[in-house]
Write an enzyme that holds these catalytic residues in place. Structure first.
Site, PDB file in Angstrom:
ATOM      1  N   ARG A 135       9.551  -8.654  -5.008  1.00 16.39           N
ATOM      2  CA  ARG A 135       9.854  -7.826  -6.193  1.00 16.39           C
ATOM      3  C   ARG A 135      11.253  -8.149  -6.702  1.00 16.39           C
ATOM      4  O   ARG A 135      12.126  -7.305  -6.735  1.00 16.39           O
ATOM      5  CB  ARG A 135       9.655  -6.362  -5.843  1.00 16.39           C
ATOM      6  CG  ARG A 135       8.153  -6.060  -5.869  1.00 16.39           C
ATOM      7  CD  ARG A 135       7.871  -4.679  -5.444  1.00 16.39           C
ATOM      8  NE  ARG A 135       7.041  -4.011  -6.428  1.00 16.39           N
ATOM      9  CZ  ARG A 135       6.624  -2.764  -6.297  1.00 16.39           C
ATOM     10  NH1 ARG A 135       6.979  -2.056  -5.255  1.00 16.39           N
ATOM     11  NH2 ARG A 135       5.853  -2.224  -7.206  1.00 16.39           N
ATOM     12  N   ASP A 143       4.078  -8.692 -11.222  1.00 14.27           N
ATOM     13  CA  ASP A 143       4.068  -7.624 -10.227  1.00 14.27           C
ATOM     14  C   ASP A 143       2.851  -6.708 -10.415  1.00 14.27           C
ATOM     15  O   ASP A 143       2.895  -5.716 -11.135  1.00 14.27           O
ATOM     16  CB  ASP A 143       5.389  -6.841 -10.365  1.00 14.27           C
ATOM     17  CG  ASP A 143       5.543  -5.766  -9.309  1.00 14.27           C
ATOM     18  OD1 ASP A 143       4.567  -5.492  -8.573  1.00 14.27           O
ATOM     19  OD2 ASP A 143       6.645  -5.190  -9.221  1.00 14.27           O
TER      20      ASP A 143
HETATM   21  P1  NAD Z   1       6.141   2.867  -3.161  1.00 10.07           P
HETATM   22  O1  NAD Z   1       4.779   2.843  -3.780  1.00 10.07           O
HETATM   23  O2  NAD Z   1       6.386   2.101  -1.922  1.00 10.07           O
HETATM   24  O3  NAD Z   1       6.536   4.402  -2.882  1.00 10.07           O
HETATM   25  C1  NAD Z   1       6.400   5.391  -3.858  1.00 10.07           C
HETATM   26  C2  NAD Z   1       7.585   6.322  -3.782  1.00 10.07           C
HETATM   27  O4  NAD Z   1       7.458   7.193  -2.639  1.00 10.07           O
HETATM   28  C3  NAD Z   1       8.941   5.640  -3.643  1.00 10.07           C
HETATM   29  O5  NAD Z   1       9.759   5.979  -4.734  1.00 10.07           O
HETATM   30  C4  NAD Z   1       9.474   6.200  -2.331  1.00 10.07           C
HETATM   31  O6  NAD Z   1      10.887   6.340  -2.333  1.00 10.07           O
HETATM   32  C5  NAD Z   1       8.766   7.513  -2.241  1.00 10.07           C
HETATM   33  N1  NAD Z   1       8.778   8.129  -0.900  1.00 10.07           N
HETATM   34  C6  NAD Z   1       8.595   7.541   0.301  1.00 10.07           C
HETATM   35  N2  NAD Z   1       8.683   8.461   1.288  1.00 10.07           N
HETATM   36  C7  NAD Z   1       8.901   9.651   0.688  1.00 10.07           C
HETATM   37  C8  NAD Z   1       9.095  10.970   1.179  1.00 10.07           C
HETATM   38  N3  NAD Z   1       9.085  11.222   2.473  1.00 10.07           N
HETATM   39  N4  NAD Z   1       9.307  11.955   0.293  1.00 10.07           N
HETATM   40  C9  NAD Z   1       9.336  11.691  -1.034  1.00 10.07           C
HETATM   41  N5  NAD Z   1       9.159  10.472  -1.560  1.00 10.07           N
HETATM   42  C10 NAD Z   1       8.960   9.461  -0.706  1.00 10.07           C
HETATM   43  O7  NAD Z   1       7.250   2.447  -4.201  1.00 10.07           O
HETATM   44  P2  NAD Z   1       7.163   1.724  -5.606  1.00 10.07           P
HETATM   45  O8  NAD Z   1       6.698   2.650  -6.611  1.00 10.07           O
HETATM   46  O9  NAD Z   1       6.417   0.462  -5.429  1.00 10.07           O
HETATM   47  O10 NAD Z   1       8.696   1.375  -5.886  1.00 10.07           O
HETATM   48  C11 NAD Z   1       9.729   1.714  -5.022  1.00 10.07           C
HETATM   49  C12 NAD Z   1      11.045   1.128  -5.506  1.00 10.07           C
HETATM   50  O11 NAD Z   1      10.936  -0.235  -5.874  1.00 10.07           O
HETATM   51  C13 NAD Z   1      11.572   1.805  -6.717  1.00 10.07           C
HETATM   52  O12 NAD Z   1      12.948   1.854  -6.568  1.00 10.07           O
HETATM   53  C14 NAD Z   1      11.214   0.896  -7.835  1.00 10.07           C
HETATM   54  O13 NAD Z   1      12.027   1.063  -8.948  1.00 10.07           O
HETATM   55  C15 NAD Z   1      11.447  -0.424  -7.172  1.00 10.07           C
HETATM   56  N6  NAD Z   1      10.717  -1.493  -7.852  1.00 10.07           N
HETATM   57  C16 NAD Z   1      11.399  -2.618  -8.192  1.00 10.07           C
HETATM   58  C17 NAD Z   1      10.734  -3.639  -8.850  1.00 10.07           C
HETATM   59  C18 NAD Z   1      11.441  -4.893  -9.244  1.00 10.07           C
HETATM   60  O14 NAD Z   1      12.571  -5.017  -9.188  1.00 10.07           O
HETATM   61  N7  NAD Z   1      10.796  -5.890  -9.637  1.00 10.07           N
HETATM   62  C19 NAD Z   1       9.394  -3.523  -9.133  1.00 10.07           C
HETATM   63  C20 NAD Z   1       8.739  -2.356  -8.758  1.00 10.07           C
HETATM   64  C21 NAD Z   1       9.411  -1.361  -8.109  1.00 10.07           C
END
Ligand code: NAD
Length: 398
Positions: A135, A143
């Site tokens: 990512r 993605d």
């Molecule tokens: P994910 O699907 O792995 O998780 C979903 C969310 O659940 C996350 O925000 C996580 O912090 C949260 N979480 C985990 N445990 C928890 C708890 N105990 N209580 C409450 N919330 C909890 O995550 P995602 O949606 O794939 O993305 C996570 C991070 O990656 C974000 O910061 C997102 O902005 C980043 N991201 C970056 C890129 C990139 O740079 N290309 C792309 C996608 C996502």
């Protein structure tokens, strides 16, 4: 079946590389890996595109639309294909029909698909798992985790709004005022932020919580209120969340209880990469919700954020109807397919070399394994498992 490139040519020319679109066969899968409007992107790169008849049927795309866009409909499309694209991992029987050296691009959850990985290895197929694409900013357009999470987040909010027997927005009328619904979203990653944005657009009052430090600002930027539990944040590698200790989890549940009891709808989207979904809400917490409350658990398939939720079912816990998500992006197959197909086309474009020795149209399929996106997403290649955790799990210490 004839392909556009196989007409009688006067001069011998390089065989064009063939990309096959597989018809999804797994139960409940409605998406398709390529949509007609993107066929032209691949043919412009120099590829022939062959589609298994009926591939787009569940996404409401007719075979004729693919043919009209320049693809060939062929029930044996995968047999001599150089690249096979699909949403779900290919079935073993399909893998055995591929030629050695062919590439396959799909979701491929290595932890739960070990027999598929073995089939791909033994068939000499180069398999790329879209969920392993690093990512990094250069890979954002590829993605698929994000594109499909966006669809899921939207769908979760719509399901909650549809199940709730009251308005999401505030309504001030001559007959009186109806208060807005209160929605709590747990987990504010890609899906959670989309659930927040959609609930806000529908007019609900939204509060959200996430363990990552950056999340509070992201929640506020969507116009929602960030729930501050006064607990340490939990950042892990790559900006993802870390797993909670049992003490931290218990404290978080205790502090969240009044917010959940006050909510009309609760949407949970929390995940920790490589782990079961964290259990954030006990059945006892749900039992404190008001009559008519709705709970939508996007994580039901991976262990559940809500105790007692069942993937693909609506169960009753106390006063609440609890909806467990099952292949949620597939419930909106049109947009989910379009976004996924764009991710796949962008990945294929990255794997296309142009220049001398390339097929007509300018490009040929030549993944550069020195590229971190190509290498990072590769699970099997040349009869070997390249994804080290999967190799170690299946073949032991090297
Ligand atoms: P994910 O699907 O792995 O998780 C979903 C969310 O659940 C996350 O925000 C996580 O912090 C949260 N979480 C985990 N445990 C928890 C708890 N105990 N209580 C409450 N919330 C909890 O995550 P995602 O949606 O794939 O993305 C996570 C991070 O990656 C974000 O910061 C997102 O902005 C980043 N991201 C970056 C890129 C990139 O740079 N290309 C792309 C996608 C996502």
């Amino acid at each position: 079946m004839t392909s556009p490139s196989s007409g009688a040519g006067i001069c011998p020319r390089l065989r064009r590389v063939k990309i096959a679109v597989a018809r999804e066969t797994r139960d409940g899968e409605s998406r398709v890996a390529l949509v007609p409007e993107l066929v032209g992107k691949l043919t412009a790169l120099g590829y022939d595109v062959a589609v298994e008849p009926g591939a787009g049927l569940h996404a409401l795309i007719a075979d004729e639309e693919y043919a009209g866009a320049g693809a060939v409909l062929d029930a044996d499309a995968v047999v001599d294909a150089d690249v096979v694209v699909s949403v779900q991992p290919l079935e073993a029987a399909t893998i055995r029909r591929l030629r050695r050296g062919a590439s396959a691009i799909s979701f491929l959850p290595t932890a739960t698909e070990q027999p598929t990985v073995v089939e791909l290895r033994d068939a000499g197929v180069t398999a790329h798992a879209v969920e392993l694409i690093p990512r990094i900013s250069r890979a954002q357009s590829m993605d698929a985790l994000s594109s499909q999470a966006l669809v899921s987040g939207y769908r979760c909010a719509i399901v909650a709004a549809g199940m709730l027997r009251r308005f999401f927005p505030l309504n001030m009328t001559a007959a009186g005022t109806v208060q807005a619904a209160e929605v709590v979203v747990l987990g504010a990653g890609v899906a959670g932020l989309q659930a927040i944005a959609t609930s806000k657009r529908l007019g609900a009052i939204v509060r959200a919580y996430d363990v990552r430090a950056a999340a509070a600002e992201e929640i506020r930027s969507m116009g929602a209120k960030s729930i501050d539990l006064d607990l340490d944040t939990l950042e892990g590698a790559g900006g993802y969340a870390r797993e909670m200790t049992e003490d931290r989890a218990a404290r978080q549940r205790e502090l969240l209880t009044p917010f959940i009891a006050a909510a009309d709808a609760l949407i949970t989207t929390a995940a920790v990469p490589g782990r079961q979904a964290p259990m954030l809400v006990t059945a006892a917490m749900v039992e404190q919700m008001k009559p008519g409350s709705v709970v939508v658990d996007l994580a039901a398939e991976t262990g559940g954020n809500v105790e007692g939720s069942v993937a693909g079912e609506v169960v009753r816990i106390g006063n609440a109807q609890v909806w467990g998500g099952r292949n949620v992006p597939s419930q909106m197959p049109g947009p989910a397919s379009k976004l996924y197909a764009q991710n796949v086309v962008n990945l294929v474009t990255l794997m296309t070399a142009t220049g001398e020795g390339s097929a007509e149209g300018g490009g040929t399929f030549a993944p550069d394994f020195d590229d971190e996106i190509v290498a990072g997403s590769c699970v099997t290649h040349d009869g070997a498992i390249r994804h080290e955790p999967t190799r170690a799990a299946l073949e032991g210490a090297s």
